[in-house]
Design a protein around this motif. Structure first.
Motif, PDB file in Angstrom:
ATOM      1  N   SER A 142       1.169  -1.424  -0.276  1.00 45.56           N
ATOM      2  CA  SER A 142      -0.178  -0.282  -0.566  1.00 45.56           C
ATOM      3  C   SER A 142       1.044   1.368  -0.229  1.00 45.56           C
ATOM      4  O   SER A 142       1.897   1.082   0.489  1.00 45.56           O
ATOM      5  CB  SER A 142      -0.853   0.228   0.948  1.00 45.56           C
ATOM      6  OG  SER A 142      -1.761  -1.035   1.769  1.00 45.56           O
ATOM      7  N   VAL A 143       0.474   2.023  -0.366  1.00 46.12           N
ATOM      8  CA  VAL A 143       1.202   3.616  -0.825  1.00 46.12           C
ATOM      9  C   VAL A 143       0.887   4.295   0.732  1.00 46.12           C
ATOM     10  O   VAL A 143      -0.920   4.871   0.041  1.00 46.12           O
ATOM     11  CB  VAL A 143       1.234   3.956  -2.270  1.00 46.12           C
ATOM     12  CG1 VAL A 143       1.421   5.355  -2.416  1.00 46.12           C
ATOM     13  CG2 VAL A 143       2.194   3.583  -2.718  1.00 46.12           C
ATOM     14  N   TYR A 144       0.904   5.114   1.658  1.00 49.45           N
ATOM     15  CA  TYR A 144       0.374   5.544   2.152  1.00 49.45           C
ATOM     16  C   TYR A 144       0.394   7.504   2.099  1.00 49.45           C
ATOM     17  O   TYR A 144       0.581   8.450   2.759  1.00 49.45           O
ATOM     18  CB  TYR A 144       0.806   5.913   3.958  1.00 49.45           C
ATOM     19  CG  TYR A 144       0.594   4.109   3.657  1.00 49.45           C
ATOM     20  CD1 TYR A 144      -0.199   3.390   4.324  1.00 49.45           C
ATOM     21  CD2 TYR A 144       1.630   3.052   4.094  1.00 49.45           C
ATOM     22  CE1 TYR A 144      -0.834   2.569   4.905  1.00 49.45           C
ATOM     23  CE2 TYR A 144       1.863   2.039   4.115  1.00 49.45           C
ATOM     24  CZ  TYR A 144       0.825   1.056   4.886  1.00 49.45           C
ATOM     25  OH  TYR A 144       0.485   0.389   4.895  1.00 49.45           O
ATOM     26  N   GLY A 145      -0.510   7.514   0.807  1.00 50.73           N
ATOM     27  CA  GLY A 145      -0.397   9.073   0.560  1.00 50.73           C
ATOM     28  C   GLY A 145       1.034   9.470  -0.073  1.00 50.73           C
ATOM     29  O   GLY A 145       2.109   8.458  -0.317  1.00 50.73           O
ATOM     30  N   VAL A 146       1.062  10.344  -0.239  1.00 48.73           N
ATOM     31  CA  VAL A 146       2.380  11.418  -1.226  1.00 48.73           C
ATOM     32  C   VAL A 146       2.947  12.097  -0.441  1.00 48.73           C
ATOM     33  O   VAL A 146       2.937  13.103  -0.309  1.00 48.73           O
ATOM     34  CB  VAL A 146       1.893  12.150  -2.967  1.00 48.73           C
ATOM     35  CG1 VAL A 146       2.394  12.536  -3.316  1.00 48.73           C
ATOM     36  CG2 VAL A 146       0.892  11.040  -3.464  1.00 48.73           C
ATOM     37  N   ASN A 147       4.349  11.703  -0.598  1.00 48.81           N
ATOM     38  CA  ASN A 147       5.165  12.891   0.268  1.00 48.81           C
ATOM     39  C   ASN A 147       6.417  13.439  -0.469  1.00 48.81           C
ATOM     40  O   ASN A 147       7.231  12.801  -1.370  1.00 48.81           O
ATOM     41  CB  ASN A 147       5.541  11.894   1.201  1.00 48.81           C
ATOM     42  CG  ASN A 147       4.560  11.460   2.226  1.00 48.81           C
ATOM     43  OD1 ASN A 147       3.964  12.163   3.632  1.00 48.81           O
ATOM     44  ND2 ASN A 147       4.315   9.995   2.018  1.00 48.81           N
ATOM     45  N   ARG A 148       6.798  14.460  -0.115  1.00 45.47           N
ATOM     46  CA  ARG A 148       7.723  15.050  -1.437  1.00 45.47           C
ATOM     47  C   ARG A 148       8.844  14.682  -0.505  1.00 45.47           C
ATOM     48  O   ARG A 148      10.301  14.612  -0.968  1.00 45.47           O
ATOM     49  CB  ARG A 148       8.038  16.843  -1.360  1.00 45.47           C
ATOM     50  CG  ARG A 148       6.512  17.211  -1.762  1.00 45.47           C
ATOM     51  CD  ARG A 148       6.321  18.558  -2.088  1.00 45.47           C
ATOM     52  NE  ARG A 148       4.840  19.884  -1.906  1.00 45.47           N
ATOM     53  CZ  ARG A 148       5.578  20.402  -2.598  1.00 45.47           C
ATOM     54  NH1 ARG A 148       6.197  21.557  -1.922  1.00 45.47           N
ATOM     55  NH2 ARG A 148       3.955  21.001  -3.000  1.00 45.47           N
ATOM     56  N   ASP A 149       9.007  14.357   0.931  1.00 43.49           N
ATOM     57  CA  ASP A 149      10.138  13.817   1.683  1.00 43.49           C
ATOM     58  C   ASP A 149      10.550  12.187   1.157  1.00 43.49           C
ATOM     59  O   ASP A 149      12.575  12.237   1.541  1.00 43.49           O
ATOM     60  CB  ASP A 149      10.496  13.860   3.099  1.00 43.49           C
ATOM     61  CG  ASP A 149       9.571  15.622   3.396  1.00 43.49           C
ATOM     62  OD1 ASP A 149      10.450  16.190   2.429  1.00 43.49           O
ATOM     63  OD2 ASP A 149       8.867  16.306   4.217  1.00 43.49           O
ATOM     64  N   PHE A 150      10.524  11.497   0.931  1.00 36.00           N
ATOM     65  CA  PHE A 150      10.535  10.611   0.777  1.00 36.00           C
ATOM     66  C   PHE A 150       9.748   9.762  -0.129  1.00 36.00           C
ATOM     67  O   PHE A 150       8.464  10.206  -0.090  1.00 36.00           O
ATOM     68  CB  PHE A 150      10.324   9.847   2.456  1.00 36.00           C
ATOM     69  CG  PHE A 150       9.042   9.713   3.178  1.00 36.00           C
ATOM     70  CD1 PHE A 150       8.337   8.630   2.813  1.00 36.00           C
ATOM     71  CD2 PHE A 150       8.776  10.593   3.345  1.00 36.00           C
ATOM     72  CE1 PHE A 150       7.318   8.782   2.907  1.00 36.00           C
ATOM     73  CE2 PHE A 150       7.507  10.428   4.311  1.00 36.00           C
ATOM     74  CZ  PHE A 150       6.674   9.678   4.223  1.00 36.00           C
ATOM     75  N   GLU A 151       9.906   8.450  -0.450  1.00 28.57           N
ATOM     76  CA  GLU A 151       9.235   7.975  -0.974  1.00 28.57           C
ATOM     77  C   GLU A 151       8.615   6.356  -0.700  1.00 28.57           C
ATOM     78  O   GLU A 151       9.405   6.186   0.564  1.00 28.57           O
ATOM     79  CB  GLU A 151      10.185   7.277  -2.358  1.00 28.57           C
ATOM     80  CG  GLU A 151       9.874   8.609  -3.706  1.00 28.57           C
ATOM     81  CD  GLU A 151      10.603   8.312  -4.815  1.00 28.57           C
ATOM     82  OE1 GLU A 151      10.758   6.432  -4.901  1.00 28.57           O
ATOM     83  OE2 GLU A 151      10.985   8.587  -5.760  1.00 28.57           O
ATOM     84  N   TRP A 152       7.664   5.926  -0.776  1.00 24.24           N
ATOM     85  CA  TRP A 152       7.269   4.548  -0.289  1.00 24.24           C
ATOM     86  C   TRP A 152       7.748   3.707  -0.943  1.00 24.24           C
ATOM     87  O   TRP A 152       7.157   3.825  -2.398  1.00 24.24           O
ATOM     88  CB  TRP A 152       5.520   4.719   0.012  1.00 24.24           C
ATOM     89  CG  TRP A 152       4.847   5.569   0.536  1.00 24.24           C
ATOM     90  CD1 TRP A 152       3.975   6.645   0.760  1.00 24.24           C
ATOM     91  CD2 TRP A 152       5.071   5.059   2.069  1.00 24.24           C
ATOM     92  NE1 TRP A 152       3.446   7.130   1.878  1.00 24.24           N
ATOM     93  CE2 TRP A 152       4.540   6.523   3.077  1.00 24.24           C
ATOM     94  CE3 TRP A 152       5.531   4.323   3.206  1.00 24.24           C
ATOM     95  CZ2 TRP A 152       4.153   6.805   4.210  1.00 24.24           C
ATOM     96  CZ3 TRP A 152       5.331   4.948   4.110  1.00 24.24           C
ATOM     97  CH2 TRP A 152       4.702   5.548   5.119  1.00 24.24           C
ATOM     98  N   GLY A 153       8.245   2.833  -0.160  1.00 27.49           N
ATOM     99  CA  GLY A 153       8.803   2.015  -1.327  1.00 27.49           C
ATOM    100  C   GLY A 153       9.351   0.317   0.560  1.00 27.49           C
ATOM    101  O   GLY A 153       8.674   0.883   1.352  1.00 27.49           O
ATOM    102  N   GLY A 154      10.412  -0.005  -0.371  1.00 25.68           N
ATOM    103  CA  GLY A 154      10.734  -1.350   1.018  1.00 25.68           C
ATOM    104  C   GLY A 154       9.460  -2.354   0.741  1.00 25.68           C
ATOM    105  O   GLY A 154       8.878  -2.727  -0.163  1.00 25.68           O
TER     106      GLY A 154
END
Length: 345
Positions: A142-154
Motif C-alpha cells: 500500500s502507498v500511504y499518501g504522496v510525500n515530498r520528503d520520501f518515497e514509499w518502498g521497501g
C-alpha cells in the motif's frame, strides 16, 4: 528469561538455517516452509475445530501464529514478573496456554494473557509475511499518501493480514455468547489494536557518501516490548464490567459507560494467588524471589503474603544470550551467577 524476551523483536530478522527445531511444536521445519498439515496441527494440543481447519489449510501461517502465542507468553512473564501470578504456569512443554484453568475465568490477569497472546500472533504473522516466508501473504504494498520528503518502498509489514489471521485463529475458540466469551473477544481485539495502531514508519537513505538524496520508507510493526509496555498500562487500568441490555448484550462499565475498544476488561475479582491452586493454575508464591527494599508489588511483605522470607546464597543458572531463528527455533547459552537472594517462605 529477560534476555530471551528482549530478543523477541529480532525473531524474524535473523538468518535462516537449513533444518531447525521448533521450540513449541518440536518439529523440523525446512528453510522454505512446505509443512505437512498433520505435523503442525496434530502436534499443538487442544485446537478448536475451526482452528484445526485453519491449520490444515494454512499450516505455515498457523506455525507462525503458534510462535506468536509463545512470544506473547514470554512477554507476559516479563511484564508480570514482579506480580504474585506471573504467567509462568502458561508456558509448559507441549501445552496450549489457552487450556489453562485461569484463562477460563474473568480476572484481570486473564484479560492481559488474552490480549498479549493476540498481539503476539498479529505481530509475528505480520513480520513473517514481509519476509516472504508464508505462501498466503507477502509485503504490504500500500502507498500511504504522496510525500515530498520520501518515497514509499521497501517491504512493509503486512499488519492487515496479521490482524485478520489473528482474529480468525484466536476468536474462533469463543463460540459461546456468554459474558466470558464476549470479554475474551474484546480483549483479543485490544491486543490486536496494540499492534496495528502503533505501526511505525522506518526509512533508509540512498545517495553518494551517505547523503540522503532519496529516502525510501516503509511501515513496520512496533517493537514487541513496546506493545507489552502498552498492554501493561492497560492491565493496570483494566475495567470491571457487566452485561448491559440483555437483548444487545453490550458490555457496560460500572459507571454505565461503554468501554473503549482498546481497554482491557474483566468481570471477576482476582484471588490473592498466595497459595498453590490447581483449579486456577496458580503455583503460589512460595520459593519466589522478593525484594526486601522495594516499594512495589515485588516487596517481600506483599509477594510473600506475610509468611516471611529466607536469605540464601545461591548458584543460579538461566538461559541467556538467546537467539531466535526462522521458524521457529530458539538457541540459548547458559549463564551461571553466585548471589544472595531473599526467597519467600
Amino acid at each position: 528469561m529477560t534476555a530471551l524476551v528482549i530478543l523477541v523483536g529480532f525473531l524474524l530478522s535473523l538468518p535462516s538455517m537449513g533444518c531447525l527445531k521448533n521450540d513449541i511444536l518440536r518439529l523440523n521445519i525446512k528453510k522454505e516452509p512446505n509443512l505437512d498439515p498433520n505435523t503442525v496441527c496434530k502436534t499443538y494440543p487442544e485446537l478448536s475445530q475451526t482452528q484445526y481447519d485453519l491449520c490444515r489449510k494454512y499450516p505455515d501461517v498457523t506455525a507462525s501464529a503458534i510462535q506468536g502465542v509463545q512470544i506473547g507468553i514470554h512477554e507476559c512473564q516479563h511484564q508480570l514478573r514482579t506480580h504474585r501470578w506471573n504467567c509462568s504456569s502458561l508456558e509448559r512443554k507441549n501445552k496450549n496456554p489457552h487450556a489453562s484453568p485461569l484463562l477460563k475465568r474473568g480476572f484481570k490477569e486473564t484479560a492481559f494473557a488474552y490480549a498479549i497472546s493476540a498481539a503476539g500472533v498479529t505481530h509475528q504473522v505480520s513480520k513473517a509475511c514481509s519476509l516472504g516466508k508464508l505462501k498466503s501473504c507477502g509485503c504490504d504494498m500500500s502507498v500511504y499518501g504522496v510525500n515530498r520528503d520520501f518515497e514509499w518502498g521497501g517491504c512493509s509489514h503486512n499488519v492487515d493480514f496479521g490482524e485478520q489471521y489473528a482474529k480468525r485463529f484466536m476468536d474462533s475458540k469463543e463460540m459461546a455468547r456468554d459474558i466470558h466469551s464476549r470479554i475474551n473477544l474484546h480483549n483479543n481485539r485490544a491486543g490486536r489494536l496494540a499492534v496495528i495502531r502503533n505501526v511505525q514508519k522506518q526509512c533508509k537513505c540512498h545517495g553518494m557518501s551517505g547523503s540522503c538524496e532519496l529516502k525510501t520508507c516503509w511501515k513496520a510493526a512496533p517493537n514487541f516490548r513496546e506493545v507489552g509496555d502498552l498492554l501493561k498500562r492497560k492491565f493496570k487500568a483494566a475495567t470491571k464490567i457487566h452485561i448491559g441490555n440483555a437483548a444487545s448484550g453490550r458490555l457496560i462499565k460500572q459507571n454505565g459507560r461503554r468501554p473503549r475498544q482498546s481497554d482491557l476488561l474483566y468481570y471477576q475479582k482476582s484471588p490473592s494467588f498466595c497459595e498453590p491452586n490447581n483449579r486456577l493454575d496458580s503455583p503460589g508464591t512460595t520459593g519466589r524471589l522478593c525484594n526486601k527494599s522495594s516499594d512495589g508489588v515485588d516487596n517481600c511483605g506483599t509477594l510473600c503474603c506475610g509468611r516471611g522470607y529466607n536469605i540464601l546464597k545461591v548458584r543460579r543458572s538461566e538461559r541467556c544470550n538467546c537467539k531466535f531463528y526462522w521458524c521457529c527455533y530458539v538457541e540459548c547459552q547458559t549463564c551461571t551467577y553466585n548471589e544472595w537472594v531473599t526467597v519467600c517462605k
